[in-house]
Design an enzyme around this catalytic site. Structure first.
Site, PDB file in Angstrom:
ATOM      1  CG  PHE A   3      -1.963   0.973   0.969  1.00 53.43           C
ATOM      2  CD1 PHE A   3      -3.179   0.717   0.382  1.00 53.43           C
ATOM      3  CD2 PHE A   3      -2.018   2.159   1.621  1.00 53.43           C
ATOM      4  CE1 PHE A   3      -4.322   1.475   0.090  1.00 53.43           C
ATOM      5  CE2 PHE A   3      -3.058   3.020   1.636  1.00 53.43           C
ATOM      6  CZ  PHE A   3      -4.111   2.852   0.867  1.00 53.43           C
ATOM      7  CG  ASP A  26       0.408  -1.305   7.030  1.00 61.43           C
ATOM      8  OD1 ASP A  26      -0.662  -1.882   7.516  1.00 61.43           O
ATOM      9  OD2 ASP A  26       0.516  -0.497   6.217  1.00 61.43           O
ATOM     10  CE1 TYR A  36      -8.979   2.128   6.939  1.00 59.11           C
ATOM     11  CE2 TYR A  36      -8.225   4.122   8.383  1.00 59.11           C
ATOM     12  CZ  TYR A  36      -8.141   3.281   7.227  1.00 59.11           C
ATOM     13  OH  TYR A  36      -7.045   3.465   6.551  1.00 59.11           O
ATOM     14  CE  LYS A  37      -7.018  -1.332   5.803  1.00 59.68           C
ATOM     15  NZ  LYS A  37      -7.758  -0.643   4.604  1.00 59.68           N
ATOM     16  NE  ARG A  59      -9.686  -4.133  -1.977  1.00 59.98           N
ATOM     17  CZ  ARG A  59      -9.219  -3.432  -1.041  1.00 59.98           C
ATOM     18  NH1 ARG A  59      -8.041  -3.779  -0.830  1.00 59.98           N
ATOM     19  NH2 ARG A  59      -9.957  -2.507  -0.498  1.00 59.98           N
TER      20      ARG A  59
HETATM   21  C1  LIG Z   1      -1.951  -1.653   4.149  1.00 62.84           C
HETATM   22  C2  LIG Z   1      -2.388  -0.263   4.447  1.00 62.84           C
HETATM   23  N1  LIG Z   1      -1.650   0.771   5.029  1.00 62.84           N
HETATM   24  C3  LIG Z   1      -2.068   1.707   5.354  1.00 62.84           C
HETATM   25  C4  LIG Z   1      -3.148   2.258   4.989  1.00 62.84           C
HETATM   26  C5  LIG Z   1      -3.665   3.650   5.101  1.00 62.84           C
HETATM   27  O1  LIG Z   1      -3.586   4.140   6.436  1.00 62.84           O
HETATM   28  P1  LIG Z   1      -4.062   5.390   7.058  1.00 62.84           P
HETATM   29  O2  LIG Z   1      -5.139   6.104   6.108  1.00 62.84           O
HETATM   30  O3  LIG Z   1      -4.245   5.028   8.353  1.00 62.84           O
HETATM   31  O4  LIG Z   1      -2.771   6.221   7.154  1.00 62.84           O
HETATM   32  C6  LIG Z   1      -4.129   1.285   4.200  1.00 62.84           C
HETATM   33  C7  LIG Z   1      -5.421   1.626   3.603  1.00 62.84           C
HETATM   34  O5  LIG Z   1      -5.838   2.792   3.865  1.00 62.84           O
HETATM   35  C8  LIG Z   1      -3.688   0.114   3.962  1.00 62.84           C
HETATM   36  O6  LIG Z   1      -4.553  -0.702   3.342  1.00 62.84           O
HETATM   37  N1  LIG Z   2      -8.793   4.311   4.430  1.00 63.68           N
HETATM   38  C1  LIG Z   2      -9.745   4.548   3.236  1.00 63.68           C
HETATM   39  C2  LIG Z   2     -10.330   5.512   2.867  1.00 63.68           C
HETATM   40  O1  LIG Z   2     -10.165   6.904   3.981  1.00 63.68           O
HETATM   41  C3  LIG Z   2     -11.225   5.825   2.144  1.00 63.68           C
HETATM   42  C4  LIG Z   2     -11.489   4.641   1.195  1.00 63.68           C
HETATM   43  C5  LIG Z   2     -10.719   3.458   1.301  1.00 63.68           C
HETATM   44  C6  LIG Z   2      -9.840   3.539   2.406  1.00 63.68           C
HETATM   45  C7  LIG Z   2      -9.077   2.265   2.477  1.00 63.68           C
HETATM   46  O2  LIG Z   2      -8.904   1.873   3.547  1.00 63.68           O
HETATM   47  C8  LIG Z   2      -8.588   1.742   1.540  1.00 63.68           C
HETATM   48  C9  LIG Z   2      -7.728   0.313   1.886  1.00 63.68           C
HETATM   49  N2  LIG Z   2      -6.609   0.474   2.652  1.00 63.68           N
HETATM   50  C10 LIG Z   2      -7.356  -0.608   0.689  1.00 63.68           C
HETATM   51  O3  LIG Z   2      -7.175  -1.738   1.205  1.00 63.68           O
HETATM   52  O4  LIG Z   2      -7.543  -0.307  -0.144  1.00 63.68           O
END
Ligand SMILES: Cc1ncc(COP(=O)(O)O)c(C=O)c1O
Ligand SMILES: Nc1c(O)cccc1C(=O)C[C@H](N)C(=O)O
Length: 412
Positions: A125, A197, A222-223, A371
């Protein structure tokens, strides 16, 4: 037995089936996107109402003490700890994954002062690499160099320049799960630290951070933890690395005595030093309530259900000739699979839109992946069977060719 009947049978034998009632799921939808945003637990609605109306509305600022607001980052961290195999005192709930990565990458470079490379897995990511790139701009190339390699090249890339290996346990695109124990040991063998992560792991599968000897980890609320949109994230730092390096986001909540209002920063002992500013209390309380749903549940039972759901779905895809054009990206080998199934098709975006229009909520990842996320707490085998049926209809009818399914939204 047809797939719907088989799903009904499996649901009736599911030891977690009662957990579904703890969620306010819409009756007319099948929700398969808990790997992006977890569903709403009923107890969260109640908690948020009480926090807003009684704690904030009536008790006002006294709530920082009376309702323990000030301790939430540590107390919620302690609730997350058992889900990720962490002994007490090593997890704090705060900020976002991105912000927490910055603190931990800087810590890793501080703990390995003679090394400069942050080794990452290409395709992870992107925010993880972005945060490293920001650190690189700030510190300069002599102190921080970002290096991304393919999964198969990780072993060769681990050399004496690597300060930290940063990896996501479950790949957000394919749902492939990496071997945390093996990669952690490989990083340690070359003297590097390891940062995992856990965004797609925590709450869906057992994680054994202490037992695997992991140095650092981050994950989101949030997941699969169901804390709500933008819920605070968490950060883990193994006890042996505490109090050695001052993390760079040295805000007052991480100060040893925040209410002494000293002019100079002095880090709090232990994991508390990884806080920065005032926690978002409403979001933190929502996550705290959502975590109560895990009380008394063995992470292994979540894993069994998750594997059964993804396995059932993958078998259904393989058995349906109408789905022959969909390439399964997610490993069939259980140990290598997270809690989602990713299917590839050149028309993936339009297919995902058709499914959503038909009430099956999935998501699309650029350029060609649909997905299907399976949350073991609330998804049923019937959800999986309905999604299979709907996908089959969409592909057989070619409905995705319709122009109205080609509009791209800002968030996919
Ligand atoms: C593997 C991974 N790391 C980080 C993030 C982003 O984290 P954050 O928005 O809390 O910084 C996501 C999804 O949004 C993710 O799927
Ligand atoms: N964090 C997200 C957001 O703020 C908006 C829409 C999607 C997300 C997600 O969490 C995407 C996610 N990390 C992913 O696996 O694609």
């Amino acid at each position: 037995m047809n797939r719907r009947d088989e799903a009904t049978r499996l649901d009736s034998h599911d030891p977690l089936r009662a957990m579904r009632d703890a969620f306010a799921l819409p009756q007319d939808r099948v929700y398969l996107d808990g790997n992006s945003l977890g569903a709403l637990p009923r107890c969260v609605s109640e908690r948020v109402r009480a926090v807003v109306d009684q704690q904030w509305g009536r008790d006002l600022i006294t709530s920082w003490n009376v309702h323990g607001w000030v301790n939430l980052p540590l107390s919620v961290g302690e609730k997350i700890a058992p889900l990720i195999g962490a002994a007490p005192g090593q997890v704090v709930c705060c900020d976002s994954i991105s912000v927490n990565l910055f603190k931990l990458l800087a810590t890793a470079l501080g703990l390995r002062p003679s090394r400069r490379v942050v080794l990452t897995c290409a395709g992870d990511f992107p925010t993880d690499a972005y945060m490293g790139q920001g650190l690189h701009s700030l510190l300069g190339a002599e102190r921080c160099e970002m290096r991304a390699v393919g999964v198969g090249e990780l072993a060769d890339a681990l050399d004496e320049t690597v300060a930290v290996l940063m990896m996501t346990e479950v790949d957000f695109r394919s749902g492939r799960r990496h071997d945390m124990r093996e990669l952690t040991a490989a990083a340690h063998a070359c003297g590097a630290l390891v940062l995992w992560d856990l965004a797609h792991s925590a709450g869906a599968l057992p994680v054994d951070l202490d037992d695997c000897g992991v140095d650092m980890a981050v994950g989101c609320g949030y997941k699969f933890l169901n804390g709500g949109p933008g819920a605070p994230a968490f950060l883990y730092l193994a006890q042996r690395h505490h109090n050695q390096v001052t993390q760079p986001l040295s805000g007052w909540f991480g100060h040893a005595a925040p209410f002494a209002f000293d002019p100079d920063y002095r880090a709090a002992p232990g994991i508390s030093a990884y806080q920065a500013g005032t926690p978002g209390v409403i979001g933190m309380q929502a996550l705290d309530a959502a975590l109560d749903l895990f009380t008394g549940l063995e992470p292994a039972s979540l894993r069994r259900k998750s594997l059964a759901l993804t396995g059932f779905f993958m078998e259904g895809v393989a058995a349906d000739p109408a789905l022959a054009a969909m390439e399964v990206l997610t490993p069939t080998e259980e140990a290598r699979r997270g809690s989602q199934v990713s299917l590839r098709h050149p028309e993936a975006h339009a297919i995902a839109q058709c499914l959503i229009a038909a009430g099956v909520i999935v998501d699309f990842r650029d350029p060609d992946i649909v997905r299907f996320g399976f949350a073991p707490l609330y998804n049923s085998f019937t959800d999986a069977a309905i999604a299979l049926q709907c996908l089959s209809t969409v592909l057989s009818a070619g409905a995705y060719a319709n122009e109205r399914y080609r509009q791209r939204a800002q968030v996919t």
